[in-house]
Scaffold this active site. Structure first.
Site, PDB file in Angstrom:
ATOM      1  N   CYS A 293      51.429  38.669  34.838  1.00  0.00           N
ATOM      2  CA  CYS A 293      52.494  38.244  35.253  1.00  0.00           C
ATOM      3  C   CYS A 293      52.498  36.836  35.464  1.00  0.00           C
ATOM      4  O   CYS A 293      53.504  36.064  35.994  1.00  0.00           O
ATOM      5  CB  CYS A 293      52.946  38.850  36.381  1.00  0.00           C
ATOM      6  SG  CYS A 293      52.184  38.615  38.027  1.00  0.00           S
TER       7      CYS A 293
ATOM      8  N   CYS B 151      35.493  40.424  42.998  1.00  0.00           N
ATOM      9  CA  CYS B 151      34.763  40.739  41.602  1.00  0.00           C
ATOM     10  C   CYS B 151      36.004  41.216  40.809  1.00  0.00           C
ATOM     11  O   CYS B 151      36.586  42.205  40.852  1.00  0.00           O
ATOM     12  CB  CYS B 151      34.018  41.913  41.924  1.00  0.00           C
ATOM     13  SG  CYS B 151      32.867  42.451  40.271  1.00  0.00           S
TER      14      CYS B 151
ATOM     15  N   CYS C  46      47.315  35.630  37.046  1.00  0.00           N
ATOM     16  CA  CYS C  46      47.092  37.223  36.506  1.00  0.00           C
ATOM     17  C   CYS C  46      47.765  37.108  35.026  1.00  0.00           C
ATOM     18  O   CYS C  46      48.720  36.654  34.594  1.00  0.00           O
ATOM     19  CB  CYS C  46      48.290  37.872  37.626  1.00  0.00           C
ATOM     20  SG  CYS C  46      48.501  39.373  36.515  1.00  0.00           S
TER      21      CYS C  46
END
Ligand code: FE
Length: 128
Positions: free
Chosen positions: A47, A117, A44
């Site tokens: 984070c 996606c 991510c």
């Protein structure tokens, strides 16, 4: 990890903020990681949570990085999303709540049949 929107704005680029915090979608075929074929992990961008492995990345032809499975089932949360007049399943980072993209049931049949996606700018690539 940032707690307020002001802090998120400082940490993320404008584009990342729009996608991760405001659930926007980047333009297709523009993301840096779309054609990335190197081995490694996708985290991510907000984070650092480990989300996807290069092992499950495939070319869906849609213009966004696509994966047929998450690295760990508890790294994301799925939410029903009806915002554009159709029923979609939103994929959210479980650790920071950032919007990542959507999951559709038209992935590779011989694998999971799922297509995650994901916006390229919501991901950070870590080469193995
Ligand atoms: Fe996150």
């Amino acid at each position: 990890m940032p707690k307020t929107e002001t802090e998120w704005k400082k940490k993320l680029t404008k584009e990342q903020y729009k996608v991760l915090r405001e659930k926007s979608t980047e333009l297709p075929f523009t993301g840096k990681l779309l054609r990335n074929k190197e081995k490694g992990m996708y985290r991510c961008a907000a984070c650092g949570n480990v989300l996807f492995s290069s092992e499950t990345k495939f070319d869906s032809g849609t213009g966004w990085p696509s994966f047929y499975e998450v690295e760990k089932s508890d790294s994301v949360e799925l939410h029903e999303d009806t915002t554009i007049g159709m029923r979609r399943v939103e994929v959210v980072c479980k650790k920071c709540g950032g919007h990542l993209g959507h999951v559709f049931p038209d992935g590779p049949r011989e694998k999971t049949g799922k297509r995650y996606c994901i916006n390229s700018c919501a991901l950070e690539f870590e080469k193995k």
